[in-house]
Scaffold this motif. Structure first.
Motif, mmCIF file in Angstrom:
data_model
loop_
_atom_site.group_PDB
_atom_site.id
_atom_site.type_symbol
_atom_site.label_atom_id
_atom_site.label_comp_id
_atom_site.label_asym_id
_atom_site.label_seq_id
_atom_site.Cartn_x
_atom_site.Cartn_y
_atom_site.Cartn_z
ATOM 1 N N ALA A 30 0.834 -1.205 0.000
ATOM 2 C CA ALA A 30 0.000 0.000 0.000
ATOM 3 C C ALA A 30 0.868 1.254 0.000
ATOM 4 N N ARG A 31 1.958 1.217 0.742
ATOM 5 C CA ARG A 31 2.839 2.395 0.795
ATOM 6 C C ARG A 31 3.478 2.652 -0.572
ATOM 7 N N GLN A 32 3.782 1.601 -1.311
ATOM 8 C CA GLN A 32 4.321 1.790 -2.659
ATOM 9 C C GLN A 32 3.306 2.511 -3.557
ATOM 10 N N LEU A 33 2.032 2.229 -3.341
ATOM 11 C CA LEU A 33 1.010 2.911 -4.125
ATOM 12 C C LEU A 33 0.915 4.388 -3.752
ATOM 13 N N LEU A 34 1.229 4.719 -2.490
ATOM 14 C CA LEU A 34 1.272 6.133 -2.116
ATOM 15 C C LEU A 34 2.368 6.843 -2.897
ATOM 16 N N ASP A 35 3.499 6.170 -3.061
ATOM 17 C CA ASP A 35 4.580 6.761 -3.850
ATOM 18 C C ASP A 35 4.135 6.992 -5.291
ATOM 19 N N ARG A 36 3.380 6.022 -5.837
ATOM 20 C CA ARG A 36 2.876 6.198 -7.195
ATOM 21 C C ARG A 36 1.890 7.359 -7.259
ATOM 22 N N ALA A 37 1.077 7.496 -6.206
ATOM 23 C CA ALA A 37 0.083 8.566 -6.193
ATOM 24 C C ALA A 37 0.744 9.937 -6.255
ATOM 25 N N MET A 38 1.937 10.071 -5.682
ATOM 26 C CA MET A 38 2.607 11.369 -5.663
ATOM 27 C C MET A 38 3.023 11.828 -7.051
ATOM 28 N N LEU A 98 -4.542 13.654 3.825
ATOM 29 C CA LEU A 98 -3.760 12.867 4.771
ATOM 30 C C LEU A 98 -2.281 12.890 4.450
ATOM 31 N N THR A 99 -1.927 12.841 3.172
ATOM 32 C CA THR A 99 -0.508 12.901 2.836
ATOM 33 C C THR A 99 0.063 14.269 3.179
ATOM 34 N N ASN A 100 -0.739 15.316 3.002
ATOM 35 C CA ASN A 100 -0.271 16.635 3.426
ATOM 36 C C ASN A 100 -0.098 16.687 4.937
ATOM 37 N N SER A 101 -1.000 16.018 5.644
ATOM 38 C CA SER A 101 -0.961 16.059 7.106
ATOM 39 C C SER A 101 0.256 15.342 7.654
ATOM 40 N N PHE A 102 0.452 14.124 7.164
ATOM 41 C CA PHE A 102 1.473 13.282 7.758
ATOM 42 C C PHE A 102 2.789 13.274 6.993
ATOM 43 N N GLY A 103 2.774 13.845 5.798
ATOM 44 C CA GLY A 103 3.976 13.768 4.995
ATOM 45 C C GLY A 103 4.380 12.319 4.735
ATOM 46 N N TYR A 112 -4.849 5.993 -12.776
ATOM 47 C CA TYR A 112 -5.088 6.852 -11.604
ATOM 48 C C TYR A 112 -6.070 6.176 -10.640
ATOM 49 N N ARG A 113 -7.189 5.756 -11.178
ATOM 50 C CA ARG A 113 -8.216 5.123 -10.343
ATOM 51 C C ARG A 113 -7.679 3.853 -9.704
ATOM 52 N N ASP A 114 -6.908 3.073 -10.475
ATOM 53 C CA ASP A 114 -6.352 1.824 -9.960
ATOM 54 C C ASP A 114 -5.440 2.092 -8.772
ATOM 55 N N THR A 115 -4.691 3.188 -8.822
ATOM 56 C CA THR A 115 -3.772 3.518 -7.729
ATOM 57 C C THR A 115 -4.512 3.712 -6.419
ATOM 58 N N PHE A 116 -5.573 4.503 -6.458
ATOM 59 C CA PHE A 116 -6.257 4.847 -5.214
ATOM 60 C C PHE A 116 -7.102 3.693 -4.676
ATOM 61 N N TYR A 117 -7.801 3.002 -5.564
ATOM 62 C CA TYR A 117 -8.601 1.876 -5.085
ATOM 63 C C TYR A 117 -7.714 0.748 -4.585
ATOM 64 N N SER A 118 -6.641 0.457 -5.301
ATOM 65 C CA SER A 118 -5.747 -0.619 -4.867
ATOM 66 C C SER A 118 -5.136 -0.284 -3.522
ATOM 67 N N PHE A 119 -4.779 0.987 -3.330
ATOM 68 C CA PHE A 119 -4.238 1.381 -2.032
ATOM 69 C C PHE A 119 -5.236 1.093 -0.920
ATOM 70 N N MET A 120 -6.480 1.473 -1.137
ATOM 71 C CA MET A 120 -7.491 1.293 -0.100
ATOM 72 C C MET A 120 -7.617 -0.171 0.297
ATOM 73 N N TYR A 121 -7.698 -1.066 -0.707
ATOM 74 C CA TYR A 121 -7.905 -2.480 -0.398
ATOM 75 C C TYR A 121 -6.664 -3.119 0.221
ATOM 76 N N LEU A 122 -5.492 -2.752 -0.261
ATOM 77 C CA LEU A 122 -4.274 -3.345 0.293
ATOM 78 C C LEU A 122 -4.029 -2.870 1.719
ATOM 79 N N SER A 123 -4.289 -1.593 1.989
ATOM 80 C CA SER A 123 -4.112 -1.116 3.361
ATOM 81 C C SER A 123 -5.104 -1.784 4.302
#
Length: 982
Positions: free
Chosen positions: A681-689, A776-781, A713-724
């Motif tokens: 999931a964290r790898q997908l956050l890197d892709r999202a950036m 959230l990414t802005n909040s937590f960096g 784009y859509r695959d990145t965010f949905y995949s992140f949600m399910y993997l996390s």
């Protein structure tokens, strides 16, 4: 237009006693292979082998000549060391009469389709005979002279003559080493057929095969119908066939007819016959689909595409077809309405229960609930969930049952089969076959007849009929264990019999698979490389009983699968071994990058490893990023894959599968899996950036301008949600066995856990997901949360302001209790998890003492006037008061039920404290058990309007234990109005 079907008959002439090995090799290995090639050219090949085709009551010479005439012009002769049997009052053997009548006395043009094979004389001499004359005529005898003259006549006629070699096996008293002989026969006969002027166009240019996937599927359906209806006996089923035919023409309110019946009762053949009867109708569009008959027939998506293509072709439409199941379902309904407005549409689908169990195909939602009056759908199925779904459509569906054969039907089937292969049964033999318990089941009758056809002599028939089991399942076991396992044609590189090992591996691997295996996979599992072609030969011998699921081969009949499971996978050890073999094979294939994309191996790997309880290998596979990328997300519990929502694989990896493991093992595996999924999931956050921010605007722009980029784009965010989410689920399991591991996960992946919590509550589509993720990414960096334990509220507020936490950030601020008087040991660790009476009573007593303290704490919260201008000294005084109250909590008893404490506190906080003091309705309370040094992030949902809440938890740190009370803060209160100082 496709060429009509053509039937070729090949007459095989030879002596009998000395040629069993050659004839068996041809019938079991060569002709099935050749037949497979010719079927794709719409050609049936029938080999006529008269080893038991003429009874003693017949004039043998006249009977053989009659059959030769039926087979003209193709004739294959084989001669060894015997001249053959000479009938009474005749001067030449049956074999010589066949050669002279069938070839030598014919015109030269017809002779061109005859060819001969002569066994090497040295091979014949090497044979050890039990009786003189079994394999060679006595030297100098009259028959020896006639044999040599016959061979000379053949040579002088200028006919193709080939000499072949073999080896004598003294142990099994049989000729072996016939592979080269078989290869030559295959190649020569295929060339002979290709060179036939009447058949040449079937092998030339574009006629050699279909040009697209839909033409290939259509031809496969036609070939299946032709095969299943060859010599079809209607018999007592005429009434049902008439009902089906009338239904196809009727206009009544029921427009779906379902034919149900026992496995092997002949549903496929019946529907095939119906298609042949309906095909000539010029004013109706007939579309037939037989599930299992072709590569794509079991897949719902490919089936829907084919149905839509056939309907669109009737409109001469060339519009591209969608790939999405829902879009295809909608398109099918629209096309049916459009075509049915002008002509009758008849859809015949066989074996809907055989569809792959994906995309809820057996729920039958893909078949329109409302069909136009001019549409007729005729289906067949076993008792199955698909049939149950159809029965619920009471106003639309009629059902008819296909009954078993009558005795007269069985007699007609036997007669037709024998006629097809020029065989004969006596009345006693027919009665013996009719006496079998399942002789009224077409599958049993035809399977038994196929087995009897492979026998070498007429004398064996009666004995073999008695030996054959009387039901289909044990008959399949007999075929596998008795006939194929002992077939002398299956030999390894050292010329040793290998049939038993071959059949066992084949049955075990295919039987333990869920949806079948490809031929390449079977070869890799059974005999890598298949140097001698044993695997391919076995598949051809079993071809009538197998089906295709895409590139996969599976059992067509449930009786065969059950027979394999009962015989080869009966014990748990055998099943475990089967799963282990397939799991390790797929692991090797995936790691060698031989299973690209979402291949079969990527879908099945985790299922087999989990079924074999190979948890360390599961962790190893998922930890390997190259392997993880090849796995189907549904196989590890994620219902989203490459832009599409899918059905989670019920047999795939699931958190609940860990429950049967010992506590320590379960905790270790769950922690490893939690870290793996959270890491992905964290790898997908890197892709999202990499996507421009603000992301919601990016989503809108891509949706309008670039569908491929939007899908990524859509695959990145949905995949992140399910993997996390998967990471969080496994982390919860790891807590059951090791609270330390759960704490470690929360520390390492606090950002992932918090993001997942927000997504579950606020993200319902890609824009919403990206909106939450951006905040959230802005909040937590994208770093783990700051450990706030041990800090007072004013200190926490200062940190929040300095770090510019956004309004959406949710934090739990844990204020630890004073150090325990018993240093060096956790008080909670010393408390026994006791569910007996004392533990519960002690818990209730402790909570009763704690309630007054909790009430005072809640009153402090209620009295505190939080505002932007609140002075720092108020915060300090508030903190001091809270700490003073916390110090009044008593230590936990040594014997206590902590679950009881939790439930008692939860009830008290929600009922008495919440309603007993003026605390706003949007407060929330949570009672949890954090780990040493842990920081809990929204374990329970926090309402969007919440301000400050009471947080009560059993909390432990090194050196002390007890109750912690903290503050649940949403910084919206602190940071609103441009984050003014508080």
């Amino acid at each position: 237009m496709a060429a009509p079907w053509k039937t070729l008959r090949l007459f095989i002439s030879s002596t009998f006693r000395d040629m069993h090995a050659e004839r068996d090799h041809l019938v079991r290995f060569v002709f099935p292979r050749l037949r497979e090639v010719l079927l794709s050219r719409r050609i049936h090949l029938i080999d006529v082998d008269l080893r038991w085709g003429v009874t003693s009551e017949q004039d043998s010479v006249a009977a053989c000549r009659e059959i030769i005439d039926e087979c003209q012009p193709r004739f294959m002769g084989m001669l060894g060391g015997r001249y053959g049997w000479v009938p009474p009052e005749k001067d030449q053997s049956i074999t010589e009469d066949e050669v002279r009548y069938g070839v030598l006395e014919r015109d030269a043009e017809i002779r061109g389709n005859a060819f001969f094979y002569l066994r090497d004389e040295e091979v014949t001499v090497s044979v050890i005979e039990k009786q003189v004359g079994d394999f060679r005529e006595p030297p100098g005898s009259e028959n020896a002279r006639k044999l040599e003259e016959l061979k000379q006549y053949i040579a002088n006629a200028g006919l193709p003559v080939f000499t072949y070699s073999a080896r004598w096996d003294p142990i099994h008293e049989r000729l072996t080493g016939l592979e080269a002989f078989g290869e030559h026969v295959y190649a020569y006969l295929l060339k002979n057929i290709k060179d036939d002027p009447e058949l040449a166009d079937r092998f030339a240019g574009s006629s050699a095969g279909p040009t697209d996937e839909f033409a290939e599927e259509r031809e496969a359906m036609e070939a299946f119908i032709e095969d299943r209806t060859a010599r079809y006996i209607v018999g007592s089923r005429q009434a049902l066939l008439d009902t089906m035919t009338a239904f196809a023409a009727d206009n009544n309110e029921h427009n779906i007819l379902v034919v149900e019946g026992e496995p092997g009762s002949g549903k496929s053949s019946l529907l095939g016959k119906l298609c042949q009867l309906l095909a000539p109708q010029p004013h109706a569009l007939l579309i037939s689909h037989f599930v299992g008959a072709s590569v794509g027939s079991t897949d719902l998506r490919r089936t829907l595409r084919r149905l839509c293509h056939e309907l669109a072709s009737a409109e001469e439409s060339s519009d591209p077809l969608p790939e999405d199941i829902r879009e295809l379902t909608d398109l099918l309904a629209k096309l049916l309405v459009k075509i049915a407005a002008r002509r009758r549409v008849i859809l015949v689908m066989d074996a809907i229960n055989q569809f792959d169990g994906t995309n809820d195909v057996h729920g039958m939602g893909w078949l329109p609930l409302v069909l136009p009056p001019n549409v007729r759908v005729i289906l067949s199925s076993l008792e199955h969930t698909a049939l149950d779904a159809l029965r619920k459509r009471t106003e639309q569906v009629r059902t008819k049952r296909l009954e078993l054969l009558s005795e007269a039907d069985t007699r007609l089937i036997i007669a037709a089969f024998l006629q097809r292969y020029s065989k004969r049964f006596s009345g006693v033999q027919i009665d013996a076959l009719l006496a079998k318990p399942e002789s009224r089941l077409p599958l049993y009758v035809l399977t038994a007849l196929q087995e009897l056809r492979t026998l070498g002599t007429y004398e064996e028939i009666t004995t073999r009929i008695r030996q054959l089991p009387g039901e289909a399942k044990p008959l399949f076991v007999w075929i596998l264990k008795n006939r194929l396992s002992n077939d002398p044609g299956f030999r390894d590189v050292e010329d040793q019999l290998c049939g038993s090992s071959l059949v066992t591996k084949f049955a075990s691997c295919l039987g333990i698979s869920r949806h079948g295996l490809s031929q390449e996979e079977l070869v890799g599992l059974i005999d890598p490389g298949d140097r001698l072609g044993n695997v391919a030969a076995l598949l051809r011998l079993l071809r009538p009983y197998l089906m295709h699921r895409g590139e996969l081969i599976d059992f067509f009949h449930s009786q065969l699968r059950e027979a394999v499971e009962n015989e080869f996978l009966q014990t748990e050890e055998e099943r475990q071994l089967g799963h282990r073999v397939l799991g390790l094979y797929f692991m090797a294939q995936v790691r060698a990058q031989l299973c690209p994309g979402r291949s079969h191996g990527g879908r099945e790997l985790l299922y087999h490893l989990q079924s074999a309880a190979m948890w360390d290998q599961i962790v190893s596979a998922l930890a390997d990023s190259s392997v993880f990328g090849c796995l189907s997300p549904s196989s590890y519990g994620v219902s989203y894959d490459s832009g599409e929502f899918t059905t989670v694989d019920e047999g795939g990896l699931r958190p609940e599968a860990l429950r049967d493991l010992p506590s320590k093992k379960r905790s270790k595996v769950a922690h490893s899996l939690a870290a793996i999924f959270a890491g992905q999931a964290r790898q997908l956050l890197d892709r999202a950036m990499s996507f421009p921010q603000p992301w919601p605007l990016t989503a809108h722009r891509l949706r309008q301008t670039d569908s491929l980029a939007f899908a990524k784009y859509r695959d990145t965010f949905y995949s992140f949600m399910y993997l996390s989410e998967m990471g969080f689920n496994y982390s919860n399991i790891s807590c059951d066995g090791s609270r330390k591991r759960s704490s470690q996960f929360l520390h390492d992946f606090a950002d992932i856990v918090s993001f997942n919590d927000r997504f579950e509550r606020r993200g319902h589509e890609e824009a919403g997901l990206s909106h939450q993720l951006e905040h959230l990414t802005n909040s937590f960096g994208r770093r783990k949360l700051v450990d706030l334990s041990g800090l007072g509220p004013h200190e926490i507020f200062e940190i929040a302001q300095a770090r510019q936490w956004s309004k959406q950030t949710v934090q739990v601020i844990a204020v630890p209790p004073p150090e325990s008087r018993s240093s060096g040991e956790s008080q909670i660790d010393a408390c026994k998890e006791d569910v007996d009476k004392d533990g519960i009573e002690n818990a209730c007593a402790w909570v009763a003492d704690a309630k007054p303290i909790l009430k005072k704490i809640s009153e402090l919260f209620a009295a505190m006037k939080w505002s932007e201008s609140r002075p720092a000294q108020d915060a300090s005084r508030f903190e001091a008061d809270i700490k003073s109250l916390i110090a009044q909590f008593k230590p936990l008893p040594e014997v206590v039920n902590r679950n009881q404490i939790k439930s008692e506190l939860d009830r008290y906080l929600k009922a008495e404290v919440h309603h007993g003091v003026p605390i706003p309705d949007d407060y929330e309370y949570s009672v949890i058990f954090p780990e040493p040094g842990s920081l809990w992030c929204g374990q329970r949902p926090v309402k969007s309007c919440s301000r400050i809440g009471l947080f009560v938890a059993m909390h432990e740190r090194e050196g002390y234990g007890g109750l912690s009370v903290g503050v649940l803060v949403e910084p919206e209160l602190i940071l609103e109005n441009d984050r003014k100082s508080i």
